[in-house]
Design a protein around this motif. Sequence first.
Motif, mmCIF file in Angstrom:
data_model
loop_
_atom_site.group_PDB
_atom_site.id
_atom_site.type_symbol
_atom_site.label_atom_id
_atom_site.label_comp_id
_atom_site.label_asym_id
_atom_site.label_seq_id
_atom_site.Cartn_x
_atom_site.Cartn_y
_atom_site.Cartn_z
ATOM 1 N N GLU A 158 38.732 10.617 0.546
ATOM 2 C CA GLU A 158 39.345 11.233 -0.641
ATOM 3 C C GLU A 158 40.120 12.491 -0.272
ATOM 4 N N ASP A 189 43.568 11.798 0.919
ATOM 5 C CA ASP A 189 44.401 11.017 0.006
ATOM 6 C C ASP A 189 45.852 11.515 0.049
ATOM 7 N N VAL A 221 37.500 -0.538 2.743
ATOM 8 C CA VAL A 221 38.513 0.461 2.397
ATOM 9 C C VAL A 221 39.875 0.015 2.907
ATOM 10 N N ASP A 266 40.952 -3.050 0.591
ATOM 11 C CA ASP A 266 41.141 -2.888 -0.852
ATOM 12 C C ASP A 266 41.652 -1.518 -1.260
ATOM 13 N N SER A 267 41.611 -0.524 -0.376
ATOM 14 C CA SER A 267 42.016 0.854 -0.685
ATOM 15 C C SER A 267 41.133 1.483 -1.768
ATOM 16 N N PHE A 268 39.878 1.045 -1.847
ATOM 17 C CA PHE A 268 38.920 1.633 -2.774
ATOM 18 C C PHE A 268 37.674 2.057 -2.004
ATOM 19 N N GLU A 325 33.538 3.805 -2.690
ATOM 20 C CA GLU A 325 32.489 4.119 -3.643
ATOM 21 C C GLU A 325 31.661 5.260 -3.073
ATOM 22 N N PRO A 379 34.463 2.497 -8.503
ATOM 23 C CA PRO A 379 35.327 2.590 -7.317
ATOM 24 C C PRO A 379 36.400 3.662 -7.491
ATOM 25 N N ARG A 439 40.096 4.875 -6.028
ATOM 26 C CA ARG A 439 41.243 4.439 -5.227
ATOM 27 C C ARG A 439 41.719 5.565 -4.321
ATOM 28 N N ASP A 487 44.694 6.546 -1.180
ATOM 29 C CA ASP A 487 45.946 6.182 -0.498
ATOM 30 C C ASP A 487 45.969 6.910 0.838
#
Length: 520
Positions: free
Chosen positions: A282, A285, A308, A311-313, A315, A322, A324, A326
Amino acid sequence: MPHRNVLLQVWREACQHIEIQESVAGIARLLDEHLPLEKLLVYRVEQDHHFAACVAATPQSARPTVGDGELSPADFKRLLGWIRQGRPATPDGRNRLVELLQLARSIEPGRDLRAAPLAHGDDSFGAMAIVAPAGVRFTLRDEEIIAALQEPLSAALANDRRLHELATYREAAEADRRSLLRRLGRTDITDDIVGAEGGLAQVMSRVELVSQSDAPVLLLGETGTGKEVVARAVHQRSGRRDGPFIRVNCGAIPRELVDSHLFGYEKGAFTGATEQRRGWFERADGGTLFLDEIGELPPDAQVRFLRVLQDSFIERVGGGEPVRVDVRVVAATHRDLAGMAQSGGFREDLWYRIAVFPILLPPLRDRLGDIAELAEHFAGRAATRFGLSPVMPSAADVALLRNYDWPGNIRELGAVIDRAAILGDGRSLEIEAALGFSTTAKAPSRETSRPNDGIEVVTLDAAMRQHIEHALTTTQGRIEGGAGAAKLLDVNPHTLRARMRKLGIDWTTFRGPRQRRSEI
């Protein structure tokens, strides 16, 4: 001009200027036709230091010329209580506002005066003082206008406070940056790519190819070959250059903390989780996450890392929703990940994901043409770091450096030049002493070299392995605790385990017979 229109223009002046002095000057001009005003002063009350400072005045000559005085706890409490009440007052000797705001030093006796508190939220406090011309008294209508000035001037004072806080933070950050650069011996925070047109030409060509895409990059090479420098080059040349670049050493994270470090956790997820924490994914990001020593990730963390990438998610630990992210991933390792994937030591599907674009960094012994430029770079850096006169390596020094095998690669070269600069004390570079062997010696192997005195000089990894093994022998394989090897070596147990994994040391072979029997 109607009363409402005056206030609208006052609000505009209060909000459109960055400096509060400009706002106060503009407000004074607006009020000139509607209020008998000779002087307008604005004070900021510093709660942490217990004093009231005049931050704006019109005319500027009305500003107190003496330094801001610290108030006693009783006086400060009295002033703060009046501000929180929010009611304007006529300062006189009885309520001591004249003394508390230092008005007596800037206002002639006999002038009619009004003071009004300024407050914005719970952390911005101040006051304003308005002085009438000689022989003029404020009317009830004037006092209504003065009361209406409290809100816009409170907002202007709060904006001024935030501006000065940001300036303070910026100055502190710049001071930290200068200090960091001084310690690193650099003039800029970005890494220099020494040898970009020499031994690293092929590497930089591949960096240019992959930088503009978001494809994962895998950097392969021995320890100390400059993988982080190349990872930063990928980031700086990409469209994410304005985003964060975060480096994570996977081998230095304890296994039980990998998830909370990488993916974050929710408040109450475990004992001690008193607040929500964002993980490294995160925090990176919009930028690049550099995962060094990717081969050290435990198997369960490899599974979540694969998700990750797919799916680019993520937890968070203890969370069900979830999140997201980037993130562009650049991974690095000195280990044989392909072999580990075949033998089951690393997930094969994750290997295929991160090895989309591998870049192999050559060892320093294969870049002998870059030795001179690298040595000059490190010599200049050492002079800056240690406050020495800059001394560049001679041709003989470069020849000596080229005659060494460099098992520690560029990291070892930097350490050798640092040591040579310190030994030379700004007069010379003591390369031979820093290397520890004569000019005629050629390092015969990656593990040892033997100087003229017959004393065996081992590589840093070999010496560290021997030292750790000796400590494990002494503690019979115990790592933690008062009688453990970590305590004996004065290092964190997690750091010691990471180093042991890197050096291939199995602690179980050092357990005593009694301990082994108890574990059967």
